[in-house]
Design a protein around this motif. Structure first.
Motif: not given
Lengths: 289, 270
Positions: A122, A125-126, A149-150, A154, A158, A230
């Motif tokens: 995970t 992916w950030i 992201v956020n 996202a 994830g 995420l």
């Protein structure tokens, strides 16, 4: 150790062999679950933790975490369906199209990521969705100001990334079991590939689909890491609310009530789901690996 | 469809590859690749917190793997002979312990054990001999190991039981007919047949425990495991050091997993 039918079973040996496991179930599973059930009817002590009491206050207070419940109940089914739609074609390809020689290694390559650290996968992916990953590449081709992201998207990426392998495996197993003669027969009788798929392949793989969906859904209900990394505080699940309640605000009784509610929702959903889909009891054991 | 499958494999492996690639970064910033070097591995291995957490994780995972293999195999063998209500009860427990979310296990274990410890510690202190520092029960190695073992033990039971179900029973009958003692039959016939499942159960238990974050996060107390350490350093900011540690964690589990998969399928997929 496996007794012949006519020899007398040794009850003492059976009991001794089951003893450690029984103790573990009692002290590490039943006892803790009873404790949080009791705590969920208690009050928060002044310094945090638990004060004995019998009140439904904690359950009455559940709507204050409504957002977390809503998010979980929206993202878990959507994430499950997305994983299903992405996993099915791959499982189909592996089970029915790939040369036997490569089948095993290709399957292992799908399963292995599931057993490696979800934390690190995970985290990757950030890295990819963060400011210097895909957004930077998009800037090069002239698209600016993209935030990835956020965002809910996202979190969904994830989820699919984390749980796709778990979905592929049971579907693969059920497709693999299909008698190939059925497919040939359908073909010989003039069925189009589409008709063969809809009338034979798909119905016969439904058990795998149901197992995969259930496994992914269960894990998503208790997910913490993916929204924490995420979702950036905007998309949070029940798991995130629980971590906050137990480790930050130390409100054990309310946290216990949330946990109990989560387990109850999960049990109801799963048993309803099983009643709907699993009329036949097969393939559960192997679906776990 | 082949193209689609290739795309999925890329989707699964490119992120892992990126972490590995950036762990060899020579630059100081996490996301700018400036040549390759091993410096971040050196930094990570010179960091006492990382080394401590790594050792803790290894000790925990190894103990969990040994415990769950022994208990799980014993239970799987005994369950063959159990019938009726008890059997249903056991099966129920096995599935519940696998299905219940890790976060709930972590929380429930934390709350229950802290409560029990708070009750027992004054008692222990009062019965302890004068002048000796009394034993104080606390969250730590034992609690993480116990909590992980709940899940992995059930996993081993399921793996070994599946193997027993697929076993050739005529061999056992033949062995009994030829006057082998039950112990000898077990040792020479049953054990070799179920051994691949036991070994892959061991490896999977190790990997589960080594990679678990959420349960350890709640019950590890002061004994920080590696995933818990990684989590808190990601919270503080992304550095190439995290990539290096992550790559090492991935390497450990990948090697063990390949071995587990090979053992589990090598002899069944004939």
């Amino acid at each position: 150790m496996l007794k012949n039918e006519d020899s007398k079973p040794n009850h003492w040996l059976t009991a001794a062999l089951l003893m450690p496991t029984t103790m573990w179930f009692v002290f590490m599973l039943i006892l803790p679950l009873i404790v949080i059930l009791i705590f969920s009817f208690g009050e928060r002590a002044a310094v945090g933790g638990y004060a004995a009491s019998f009140t439904f206050e904690q359950y009455a207070n559940l709507p204050s975490r409504l957002k977390a419940f809503q998010n979980t109940m929206i993202f878990a089914p959507i994430g499950t369906l997305l994983s299903l739609f992405m996993a099915y074609p791959l499982a189909y390809y592996l089970a029915l199209r790939v040369d036997r020689r490569y089948k095993f290694i290709l399957l292992v390559l799908v399963i292995v990521p599931f057993w490696t650290s979800l934390l690190i996968r995970t985290y990757a992916w950030i890295f990819i969705l963060g400011g210097r990953g895909i957004p930077l590449m998009l800037e090069w081709i002239g698209i600016e100001g993209v935030r990835l992201v956020n965002t809910p998207g996202a979190v969904l990426i994830g989820i699919v990334y984390g749980y796709l392998p778990l979905m592929v495996f049971p579907i693969f197993v059920s497709l693999e079991k299909i008698d190939k003669n059925l497919l040939e027969a359908s073909n010989d009788l003039g069925g189009t590939p589409f008709k063969t798929f809809m009338q034979i392949t798909l119905p016969l793989s439904m058990l795998g689909v149901a197992t995969g969906c259930m496994l992914v859904f269960i894990l998503l209900m208790g997910e913490f890491l993916i929204p924490a990394f995420l979702g950036g505080g905007k998309v949070f699940f029940i798991g995130n609310a629980l971590v906050d309640l137990f480790l930050q605000s130390r409100n054990w009784p309310f946290g216990s009530a949330v946990s109990v509610t989560l387990v109850v929702i999960m049990l109801i959903t799963v048993s309803l789901y099983m009643r709907l889909t699993m009329r036949t009891k097969t393939g559960r054991d192997e679906s776990l690996m | 469809m082949r193209l689609y499958s290739i795309a999925i494999y890329l989707f699964l492996y490119v992120p892992i590859f990126i972490i590995v690639l950036f762990s060899f970064n020579a630059g100081r910033h996490a996301s700018e690749l400036r040549g390759l070097s091993l410096q971040w591995y050196g930094k990570a291995l010179a960091n006492p917190f990382v080394v401590d957490a790594f050792v803790t994780s290894l000790v925990v995972a190894l103990t969990v793997a040994i415990l769950s293999t022994l208990m799980g195999t014993a239970a799987a063998l005994a369950l063959q002979r159990l019938k009726g209500t008890l059997r249903i009860l056991f099966d129920g427990m096995i599935y519940i312990s696998i299905m219940i979310p890790g976060i709930v296990i972590g929380i429930a274990t934390l709350v229950a054990l802290v409560t029990v410890f708070n009750f027992l510690n004054p008692l222990l202190a009062s019965v302890w001999p004068e002048g000796v520092k009394p034993l104080k029960l606390n969250m730590g190695y034992a609690t993480v190991i116990a909590a992980h073992t709940l899940f992995t033990m059930s996993l081993v039971i399921i793996l070994v039981r599946a193997r027993i179900a697929g076993m050739d029973r005529t061999l056992i009958e033949a062995s009994t007919d030829l006057y082998a003692t039950p112990w000898r039959t077990f040792y020479q016939i049953t054990l070799p047949q179920i051994f691949p499942a036991i070994l892959s159960g061991f490896l999977l238990s190790f990997t589960f425990s080594f990679d678990d974050f959420i349960i350890s996060f709640f019950v590890a107390g002061a004994n920080t495991t590696l995933p818990v350490y990684i989590f808190s350093s990601i919270r503080r900011g992304i550095t190439p050091e995290v990539n290096a540690i992550g790559t090492m964690v991935l390497a450990v589990s990948l090697i063990l997993l390949m071995a587990a998969q090979y053992l589990l399928h090598a002899r069944t997929n004939r």
